[in-house]
Design an enzyme around this catalytic site. Sequence first.
Site, PDB file in Angstrom:
ATOM      1  N   ARG A  83      11.715  -9.329  -2.119  1.00 33.87           N
ATOM      2  CA  ARG A  83      11.894  -7.918  -2.499  1.00 33.87           C
ATOM      3  C   ARG A  83      12.692  -7.797  -3.796  1.00 33.87           C
ATOM      4  NH1 ARG A  83      10.363  -4.799   1.982  1.00 33.87           N
ATOM      5  NH2 ARG A  83      10.948  -5.625   4.008  1.00 33.87           N
ATOM      6  N   PHE A 142      -2.509  -9.563  -1.894  1.00 41.78           N
ATOM      7  CA  PHE A 142      -1.173  -9.377  -1.346  1.00 41.78           C
ATOM      8  C   PHE A 142      -0.146  -9.601  -2.445  1.00 41.78           C
ATOM      9  CE2 PHE A 142       2.638 -10.272   1.023  1.00 41.78           C
ATOM     10  CZ  PHE A 142       2.581  -9.297   1.998  1.00 41.78           C
ATOM     11  N   VAL A 143       0.701  -8.613  -2.669  1.00 44.17           N
ATOM     12  CA  VAL A 143       1.662  -8.689  -3.764  1.00 44.17           C
ATOM     13  C   VAL A 143       3.100  -8.639  -3.245  1.00 44.17           C
ATOM     14  CG1 VAL A 143       0.076  -7.695  -5.456  1.00 44.17           C
ATOM     15  CG2 VAL A 143       1.556  -6.181  -4.141  1.00 44.17           C
ATOM     16  N   ASP A 202      -1.970   1.023   1.562  1.00 43.94           N
ATOM     17  CA  ASP A 202      -2.936  -0.030   1.881  1.00 43.94           C
ATOM     18  C   ASP A 202      -3.982   0.559   2.829  1.00 43.94           C
ATOM     19  OD1 ASP A 202      -4.204  -2.442   2.317  1.00 43.94           O
ATOM     20  OD2 ASP A 202      -2.561  -3.374   3.392  1.00 43.94           O
ATOM     21  N   ASP A 253       7.611  -7.229   0.140  1.00 41.70           N
ATOM     22  CA  ASP A 253       8.042  -8.509   0.694  1.00 41.70           C
ATOM     23  C   ASP A 253       6.903  -9.328   1.266  1.00 41.70           C
ATOM     24  OD1 ASP A 253       7.789  -6.614   2.985  1.00 41.70           O
ATOM     25  OD2 ASP A 253       8.409  -8.375   4.120  1.00 41.70           O
ATOM     26  N   LYS A 306      -3.461   0.301  -3.396  1.00 43.87           N
ATOM     27  CA  LYS A 306      -4.344  -0.851  -3.212  1.00 43.87           C
ATOM     28  C   LYS A 306      -5.733  -0.324  -2.911  1.00 43.87           C
ATOM     29  CE  LYS A 306      -2.628  -4.645  -1.042  1.00 43.87           C
ATOM     30  NZ  LYS A 306      -2.389  -5.663   0.013  1.00 43.87           N
ATOM     31  N   GLY A 346      10.436  -1.131   1.880  1.00 40.76           N
ATOM     32  CA  GLY A 346       9.603  -1.379   0.694  1.00 40.76           C
ATOM     33  C   GLY A 346       9.897  -0.439  -0.460  1.00 40.76           C
TER      34      GLY A 346
HETATM   35  P1  IMP Z   1      -0.580   0.800   5.271  1.00 42.81           P
HETATM   36  O1  IMP Z   1       0.042   1.457   6.471  1.00 42.81           O
HETATM   37  O2  IMP Z   1      -1.626  -0.205   5.650  1.00 42.81           O
HETATM   38  O3  IMP Z   1      -1.051   1.738   4.197  1.00 42.81           O
HETATM   39  O4  IMP Z   1       0.482  -0.176   4.633  1.00 42.81           O
HETATM   40  C1  IMP Z   1       1.631   0.213   4.184  1.00 42.81           C
HETATM   41  C2  IMP Z   1       2.675  -0.880   4.340  1.00 42.81           C
HETATM   42  O5  IMP Z   1       2.151  -2.215   4.442  1.00 42.81           O
HETATM   43  C3  IMP Z   1       3.469  -0.855   3.084  1.00 42.81           C
HETATM   44  O6  IMP Z   1       4.518   0.087   3.199  1.00 42.81           O
HETATM   45  C4  IMP Z   1       3.950  -2.274   2.973  1.00 42.81           C
HETATM   46  O7  IMP Z   1       5.156  -2.404   3.691  1.00 42.81           O
HETATM   47  C5  IMP Z   1       2.905  -3.117   3.647  1.00 42.81           C
HETATM   48  N1  IMP Z   1       2.009  -3.757   2.661  1.00 42.81           N
HETATM   49  C6  IMP Z   1       0.712  -3.466   2.420  1.00 42.81           C
HETATM   50  N2  IMP Z   1       0.205  -4.239   1.446  1.00 42.81           N
HETATM   51  C7  IMP Z   1       1.219  -5.044   1.037  1.00 42.81           C
HETATM   52  C8  IMP Z   1       1.312  -6.079   0.028  1.00 42.81           C
HETATM   53  O8  IMP Z   1       0.394  -6.414  -0.723  1.00 42.81           O
HETATM   54  N3  IMP Z   1       2.541  -6.673  -0.070  1.00 42.81           N
HETATM   55  C9  IMP Z   1       3.604  -6.348   0.705  1.00 42.81           C
HETATM   56  N4  IMP Z   1       3.551  -5.393   1.643  1.00 42.81           N
HETATM   57  C10 IMP Z   1       2.357  -4.744   1.818  1.00 42.81           C
HETATM   58 MG    MG Z   2       6.475  -0.516   3.801  1.00 40.18          MG
END
Ligand code: IMP
Ligand code: MG
Length: 193
Positions: free
Chosen positions: A175, A162-163, A112, A169, A141, A53
Amino acid sequence: MNTVAPPNASLRMDLDRVLFTEEEIAARLDKMAESITRDFEGGTLTVVALMHGGLFFVADLLRRIDLPLRVECLSVASYHGGTESSGRVTLLQNHLPELAGENILVIDDILDTGRTLHAITNRFRESGAPNRMKVGVLLDKKVERAHEVDLDYTGFEIGNEFVVGYGLDYRGLYRNLPCIGVLKPDRIDTPLS
Ligand code: IMP
Ligand code: MG
């Protein structure tokens, strides 16, 4: 009049809305890079980029930073929802970069639930104390976190949607969109959990 279609024109048609254009992202990166250069002035930086990402974000950001720096890429898999609701975060390589005594900047595309960055920064703290560690993301987010993560550098804040694009992706795709946006509902096969 310029009638040339932009690159990625057909990919862009899958977007319902654009949240941040290529130009807006570039302008924000200028500011973020300025802060990072100022904060680490006089030192050498080790940037740890979380893949995939952070791919485009880190490439564009680092070329704006006026410091000597090294880049390490870490592949991380996070499992969300469904049967893997525990939110496991797996490092996909055995070997962690040597970070003791280093000034570290961890870069991810989006914060996230906080699971990924919480797990990674904890691993780094446990495995040989870095001198300084800061965390930067392109998108913050605004959702309830599973783990709190203190951000030092943030590109933009977004709501709970979701973006895709600019490294982010959906099922491995989108991407390479230069902007960030929300997919049309009919482009999403199954409900995202
Ligand atoms: P976390 O561990 O929940 O904070 O999420 C981190 C990972 O989830 C990011 O590095 C992204 O790969 C994926 N992710 C979270 N939200 C999105 C979104 O809206 N679009 C795409 N990937 C996301
Ligand atoms: Mg990621």
